[in-house]
Design a protein around this motif. Sequence first.
Motif, PDB file in Angstrom:
ATOM      1  N   ARG A 169      -7.670   6.041   5.967  1.00  0.00           N
ATOM      2  CA  ARG A 169      -9.028   5.853   5.165  1.00  0.00           C
ATOM      3  C   ARG A 169      -9.054   4.191   5.266  1.00  0.00           C
ATOM      4  O   ARG A 169     -10.296   3.601   5.363  1.00  0.00           O
ATOM      5  CB  ARG A 169      -9.107   6.474   4.019  1.00  0.00           C
ATOM      6  CG  ARG A 169      -9.405   7.899   4.118  1.00  0.00           C
ATOM      7  CD  ARG A 169      -9.143   8.703   2.665  1.00  0.00           C
ATOM      8  NE  ARG A 169      -9.333   9.954   2.763  1.00  0.00           N
ATOM      9  CZ  ARG A 169     -10.626  10.464   2.705  1.00  0.00           C
ATOM     10  NH1 ARG A 169     -11.568   9.731   2.406  1.00  0.00           N
ATOM     11  NH2 ARG A 169     -10.794  11.834   2.712  1.00  0.00           N
ATOM     12  N   TYR A 219      -4.295   7.886   3.102  1.00  0.00           N
ATOM     13  CA  TYR A 219      -4.344   6.553   2.527  1.00  0.00           C
ATOM     14  C   TYR A 219      -4.689   5.513   3.638  1.00  0.00           C
ATOM     15  O   TYR A 219      -5.743   4.698   3.564  1.00  0.00           O
ATOM     16  CB  TYR A 219      -3.721   6.367   1.359  1.00  0.00           C
ATOM     17  CG  TYR A 219      -4.066   4.846   0.958  1.00  0.00           C
ATOM     18  CD1 TYR A 219      -4.873   4.763  -0.331  1.00  0.00           C
ATOM     19  CD2 TYR A 219      -3.494   3.600   1.320  1.00  0.00           C
ATOM     20  CE1 TYR A 219      -5.062   3.394  -0.876  1.00  0.00           C
ATOM     21  CE2 TYR A 219      -3.812   2.382   0.886  1.00  0.00           C
ATOM     22  CZ  TYR A 219      -4.602   2.384  -0.319  1.00  0.00           C
ATOM     23  OH  TYR A 219      -4.967   1.063  -0.959  1.00  0.00           O
ATOM     24  N   SER A 243       1.692   2.079   8.347  1.00  0.00           N
ATOM     25  CA  SER A 243       2.201   2.577   7.158  1.00  0.00           C
ATOM     26  C   SER A 243       3.700   2.892   7.552  1.00  0.00           C
ATOM     27  O   SER A 243       3.963   3.747   8.085  1.00  0.00           O
ATOM     28  CB  SER A 243       1.628   3.554   6.444  1.00  0.00           C
ATOM     29  OG  SER A 243       2.136   4.154   5.159  1.00  0.00           O
ATOM     30  N   PHE A 291       2.655   0.867  -1.354  1.00  0.00           N
ATOM     31  CA  PHE A 291       1.796   1.979  -1.914  1.00  0.00           C
ATOM     32  C   PHE A 291       3.280   3.040  -2.283  1.00  0.00           C
ATOM     33  O   PHE A 291       4.012   3.553  -1.732  1.00  0.00           O
ATOM     34  CB  PHE A 291       1.415   2.657  -0.564  1.00  0.00           C
ATOM     35  CG  PHE A 291       0.626   4.020  -1.129  1.00  0.00           C
ATOM     36  CD1 PHE A 291      -0.662   3.544  -1.472  1.00  0.00           C
ATOM     37  CD2 PHE A 291       0.833   5.201  -0.872  1.00  0.00           C
ATOM     38  CE1 PHE A 291      -1.604   4.984  -1.717  1.00  0.00           C
ATOM     39  CE2 PHE A 291       0.228   6.385  -1.268  1.00  0.00           C
ATOM     40  CZ  PHE A 291      -0.876   6.389  -1.730  1.00  0.00           C
ATOM     41  N   CYS A 340      -7.380   5.486  -4.526  1.00  0.00           N
ATOM     42  CA  CYS A 340      -7.688   6.038  -3.241  1.00  0.00           C
ATOM     43  C   CYS A 340      -8.955   5.870  -2.741  1.00  0.00           C
ATOM     44  O   CYS A 340      -9.401   6.470  -1.529  1.00  0.00           O
ATOM     45  CB  CYS A 340      -7.005   7.703  -3.229  1.00  0.00           C
ATOM     46  SG  CYS A 340      -5.320   7.816  -3.675  1.00  0.00           S
ATOM     47  N   VAL A 387      -0.810  12.446   1.438  1.00  0.00           N
ATOM     48  CA  VAL A 387      -1.578  11.317   0.707  1.00  0.00           C
ATOM     49  C   VAL A 387      -1.270  10.026   1.393  1.00  0.00           C
ATOM     50  O   VAL A 387      -2.259   9.333   1.434  1.00  0.00           O
ATOM     51  CB  VAL A 387      -1.245  11.647  -0.830  1.00  0.00           C
ATOM     52  CG1 VAL A 387      -1.992  10.391  -1.383  1.00  0.00           C
ATOM     53  CG2 VAL A 387      -1.924  12.931  -1.090  1.00  0.00           C
ATOM     54  N   TRP A 391      -7.548  12.985  -2.390  1.00  0.00           N
ATOM     55  CA  TRP A 391      -6.156  13.201  -2.594  1.00  0.00           C
ATOM     56  C   TRP A 391      -5.936  14.271  -3.417  1.00  0.00           C
ATOM     57  O   TRP A 391      -4.337  15.044  -3.358  1.00  0.00           O
ATOM     58  CB  TRP A 391      -5.420  12.167  -3.056  1.00  0.00           C
ATOM     59  CG  TRP A 391      -5.581  11.664  -4.444  1.00  0.00           C
ATOM     60  CD1 TRP A 391      -6.733  11.086  -5.176  1.00  0.00           C
ATOM     61  CD2 TRP A 391      -4.893  11.910  -5.628  1.00  0.00           C
ATOM     62  NE1 TRP A 391      -6.777  11.214  -6.471  1.00  0.00           N
ATOM     63  CE2 TRP A 391      -5.360  11.753  -6.880  1.00  0.00           C
ATOM     64  CE3 TRP A 391      -3.788  12.603  -5.699  1.00  0.00           C
ATOM     65  CZ2 TRP A 391      -5.150  12.003  -8.191  1.00  0.00           C
ATOM     66  CZ3 TRP A 391      -3.284  13.103  -6.975  1.00  0.00           C
ATOM     67  CH2 TRP A 391      -3.897  12.555  -8.164  1.00  0.00           C
ATOM     68  N   GLN A 432      -9.148   0.930  -3.848  1.00  0.00           N
ATOM     69  CA  GLN A 432      -9.196   0.783  -2.536  1.00  0.00           C
ATOM     70  C   GLN A 432     -10.623   0.067  -2.213  1.00  0.00           C
ATOM     71  O   GLN A 432     -10.793  -0.701  -1.338  1.00  0.00           O
ATOM     72  CB  GLN A 432      -9.089   2.151  -1.629  1.00  0.00           C
ATOM     73  CG  GLN A 432      -9.519   1.834  -0.042  1.00  0.00           C
ATOM     74  CD  GLN A 432      -8.931   3.196   0.497  1.00  0.00           C
ATOM     75  OE1 GLN A 432      -9.988   3.651   1.002  1.00  0.00           O
ATOM     76  NE2 GLN A 432      -7.964   3.432   0.844  1.00  0.00           N
TER      77      GLN A 432
END
Length: 376
Positions: A220, A217, A231, A155, A184, A213, A189, A129
Amino acid sequence: MFKHELLKDYLAQFGGMTGSRARDKRVVYLDGYAGEGRYENGQPASAEIALSIAAHHHDHGLTMECFFAESEEKSYARLHDVVQHYRQRQVVAYDHHGEVDGVLNSVVRRAQHAPLFLFLDPCGLVLPQDRLVDVLARQRPRYQKWPPTELLMNFSMMAVWRLGGHVRSPKGSEKSLQRFDDVCGGTWWRDYFADAAASTHQEHAAQDAIEAVAAAYARRLEQRTGMLVQSVPVSHSPRKRAVYRLVFATRSQYGLWVFGNSVARARDEWWKTLDEREESSGQLALIPNRPDPEDVAAQAIPEIAANLEKLLARTRQPIKLVNYTLEIFGRFYGQVPEPAVREAVRLLHKQGKIPSNGAGARRIREITVHPGNLAA
């Protein structure tokens, strides 16, 4: 198939919308885990999908420069042949035998004054990341909306499941854990799986930890890049947990709207294709019922109308739909295509709550809704 339907629909629009505004009519595209380019049965894989879109744009005066990275030797050899075929059709395309990180900086430099779209679809773990943040927030500054930068990334939930097992096991591989720490951007996580290991229902808690998680992710990534991040879960059926999530990042409300519409359309095509396959094999009755798009739209329209009504009550001023994508679609973002929003506008007008039914706008997302008698 879902992923490819989505890429085909969205990438064509990204190239057309941003390329037409770019100063040299040029867009840069990178497929970081390109694979073979074309399947053995002759069907196009992600690389050839992008190349065919680039060929279409070339015929209409736009240039979509395509870069492909593939580390596996046999896959790269096949990819190279596909790329060469499209280069002969005047498509600007380059292939790289190696990891995506080895070519990423040069592609970003090539896109210094051009829109950039990154497609990262690894079989396992994606780039760290910190590396993504470096590209998305530093090399492509977080305050810079033009030229646009967008990311579509796989992901893997299965990878998270396997790595979570290392946290829960006293014999877990610290090397594997550290690799996912990099992905991550920290060790945060691990806490989710440590809590799951302490649960009295460890299997269920571990499944919940995977979802947590993945969601964290995305949050963040959004916080660190200043981008709008969504997502999208992808599963084998609506009643099963996601196999992977597609993480999409953009700085544009237009991008957010068009992507959600593309997701809904791709999902409908995916379910339709599965139904056709299962019907032809006689297995349809054994599969859990999949959502009928018309039934989903029927549920979505009144809820979207309510979301829009609340938004108008809060702002007390005319709103352009595209500027409030997530507020309007709500939980149906990526579940229903944009015509459901037009129907929601018509519903509010029919109820006497807004003065116009949205007719006359060139595109649904361009509709401007004026507050009316919201107490009606």
